[in-house]
Design a protein around this motif. Structure first.
Motif: not given
Length: 198
Positions: A187-198
């Motif tokens: 959660l501290r990565d400013p470049l992370r992508r959305s977590v899989p939500l399905d």
């Protein structure tokens, strides 16, 4: 009654060290909000932490209350931690000040589990336009004040992508946090992508 802000700043410095930068922002009709920047690190490497200073000068008031109590009510400051050097996160100063001013401007009570939406990226190119308010106490301990004042709580902010914010609205903060945990999301990565939500 003692000014709480010097006590708040002292608590931040005790927990996070001396700030290496600070910015002050004032919005029309509100008190000044400062944002302090601290350097730190965890097991993954260097971090930058941004903490607001000024939000806790007044208690937050329930928007349904007929009269605002000038003394009693929850007090808080906001803390955001991100990995250093991966994005231009110093541009988050103004958005953080906007969030910290929201109790004065909009009459909201900021509490764990709440979403705060900016409607624009947290910093240039960020995939996050809102944050989830997390539980306090881990990084900076609550600051107890003399009675009858409520303690100041230091609320961590967890950046959310628009998809994560939509998921949280439907399923709740706990479900989103469990998704993050299940997928080992940094959660501290400013470049992370959305977590899989399905």
């Amino acid at each position: 009654m003692a000014d709480v802000l010097p006590l708040v700043e002292a608590r931040l410095c005790t927990a996070l060290g001396e700030p290496d930068a600070r910015a002050a922002i004032t919005f029309l009709g509100t008190d000044r909000i400062e944002v302090l920047r601290f350097r730190g690190e965890d097991q993954e490497g260097p971090l930058v932490r941004y903490a607001t200073l000024g939000m806790s000068a007044h208690p937050m008031t329930d928007p349904t209350a007929l009269v605002a109590d000038p003394v009693k009510g929850p007090r808080a400051e906001l803390v955001l931690s991100v990995r250093q050097g991966r994005a231009d996160t110093d541009k988050v100063l103004r958005p953080l000040a906007v969030l910290a001013a929201s109790p004065q401007v909009e009459g909201v009570v900021v509490a764990p589990g709440a979403s705060l939406d900016l409607g624009e990226p947290l910093w240039p190119g960020a995939g996050f336009t809102s944050v989830l308010v997390a539980e306090p106490g881990g990084l900076v301990e609550d600051l107890e004040l003399d009675e009858p004042l409520d303690p100041v709580r230091f609320l961590p902010l967890l950046p959310m992508t628009p998809n994560e914010a939509a998921y949280k609205r439907v399923h709740g903060a706990q479900a989103l946090q469990e998704r993050w945990l299940t997928h080992g999301t940094d959660l501290r990565d400013p470049l992370r992508r959305s977590v899989p939500l399905d």
